[in-house]
Structures are given as structure tokens and as C-alpha cells.
Design an enzyme around this catalytic site. Structure first.
Site, short mmCIF file in Angstrom:
data_model
loop_
_atom_site.label_atom_id
_atom_site.label_comp_id
_atom_site.label_asym_id
_atom_site.label_seq_id
_atom_site.Cartn_x
_atom_site.Cartn_y
_atom_site.Cartn_z
N HIS A 1 5.74 -12.11 5.80
CA HIS A 1 5.61 -11.63 4.43
C HIS A 1 6.99 -11.34 3.87
O HIS A 1 7.87 -10.85 4.57
CB HIS A 1 4.72 -10.37 4.34
CG HIS A 1 5.10 -9.30 5.31
ND1 HIS A 1 4.76 -9.36 6.65
CD2 HIS A 1 5.80 -8.16 5.15
CE1 HIS A 1 5.23 -8.29 7.27
NE2 HIS A 1 5.89 -7.54 6.38
N ILE B 1 0.82 -1.21 0.00
CA ILE B 1 0.00 0.00 0.00
C ILE B 1 0.87 1.27 0.00
O ILE B 1 0.40 2.35 -0.41
CB ILE B 1 -0.96 -0.03 1.23
CG1 ILE B 1 -2.19 0.79 0.99
CG2 ILE B 1 -0.25 0.36 2.52
CD1 ILE B 1 -3.30 0.54 2.02
P1 AMP Z 1 6.82 -4.85 7.58
O1 AMP Z 1 7.36 -3.52 8.02
O2 AMP Z 1 7.89 -5.78 7.07
O3 AMP Z 1 5.93 -5.49 8.62
O4 AMP Z 1 5.96 -4.55 6.31
C1 AMP Z 1 4.59 -4.33 6.33
C2 AMP Z 1 4.23 -3.75 4.99
O5 AMP Z 1 2.82 -3.89 4.83
C3 AMP Z 1 4.54 -2.26 4.85
O6 AMP Z 1 5.43 -2.07 3.74
C4 AMP Z 1 3.18 -1.62 4.62
O7 AMP Z 1 3.22 -0.56 3.68
C5 AMP Z 1 2.35 -2.79 4.11
N1 AMP Z 1 0.92 -2.72 4.34
C6 AMP Z 1 0.28 -2.39 5.48
N2 AMP Z 1 -1.04 -2.46 5.33
C7 AMP Z 1 -1.26 -2.86 4.05
C8 AMP Z 1 -2.43 -3.10 3.27
N3 AMP Z 1 -3.67 -2.98 3.78
N4 AMP Z 1 -2.28 -3.49 1.98
C9 AMP Z 1 -1.04 -3.61 1.45
N5 AMP Z 1 0.10 -3.40 2.13
C10 AMP Z 1 -0.01 -3.02 3.42
#
Ligand code: AMP
Ligand code: ZN
Length: 104
Positions: A98, A31
Site C-alpha cells: 500500500h 483508519i
Molecule cells: P503500514 O504501517 O505501512 O503497514 O500501514 C498500515 C496502515 O493501515 C496504518 O496507517 C493503519 O492505520 C491502516 N489501517 C489498518 N487497518 C485499517 C482499516 N481497516 N482501514 C483503513 N486503514 C487501516
């Protein structure tokens, strides 16, 4: 898992731009993209952190990398980063494993 945003995306309770799905994982656009291509490859199984994976998850984790490679090819990205943030202080904000695929 209740209250897990990525489980909700997998279950279509929250909208996202899903770019790939199979029996084991879902991939969707981040996102808040930090590169032209920024896709998260997410196992359907709720595992909070890479540090929580078990021996049974070995194939699954390899699968995530294989799908990331295929998505890089599909998006014409030759040079890219594959990143797992593990734990809060390493920048993990979503506690469902992820793999970040980030490339230009
Ligand atoms: P991390 O910091 O490794 O936990 O990465 C989490 C990632 O999830 C971040 O890059 C956010 O931008 C992404 N993120 C959070 N909410 C969403 C969402 N609803 N859809 C897509 N990506 C998301
Ligand atoms: Zn989850």
C-alpha cells in the site's frame, strides 16, 4: 488471500471509506489518519511487500503513484508524502502493498 485485511476491504468483506476504485487498485481513508489527507492506495493484486514485486508489476506500481497524485489534487493537497513501508522494522504492519498519501 485469506486473513488479509486489505484483501477483505477490496472484496467488501470489511467496511472502509473507499474514495477511489478502478480495475487495478482501490484507495481508502486510513483508519488512523496522521495528516488531514491520509489515503492508502492499494493494488487489487495481493503482493505482501514492495520487496516482493516482480517485473510484471512495474506498470501497476507506477499506476499507484499516478492515482496518488490525482487524489492529492482532488483533496487540494499540494505538499504531501508518498510512503511505502517495507518490512516490519520499517513500520509495515499490513502485509499487502500500500502507498500512503499523507498531506495537509
Ligand atoms: P503500514 O504501517 O505501512 O503497514 O500501514 C498500515 C496502515 O493501515 C496504518 O496507517 C493503519 O492505520 C491502516 N489501517 C489498518 N487497518 C485499517 C482499516 N481497516 N482501514 C483503513 N486503514 C487501516
Ligand atoms: Zn491482501
Amino acid at each position: 488471500m485469506e486473513d488479509c485485511i486489505f484483501c477483505k476491504i477490496i472484496n467488501r468483506e470489511i467496511k472502509s471509506e473507499i474514495v477511489y476504485e478502478d480495475e487495478f487498485c482501490v484507495a481508502f481513508n486510513d483508519i488512523n489518519p496522521r495528516k488531514r489527507v491520509h489515503i492508502l492506495i492499494v493494488p487489487k493484486k495481493h503482493i505482501p511487500r514492495v520487496s516482493d514485486i516482480s517485473d510484471d508489476d512495474e506498470l501497476l506500481m507506477g499506476h499507484l503513484i499516478k492515482i496518488a497524485k490525482e487524489l492529492a489534487v482532488k483533496n487540494s493537497s499540494e505538499h504531501y508524502q508518498l510512503v511505502f513501508n517495507v518490512g516490519k522494522e520499517a513500520g509495515q504492519i499490513i502485509f499487502h502493498v500500500h502507498l500512503h498519501l499523507m498531506g495537509n
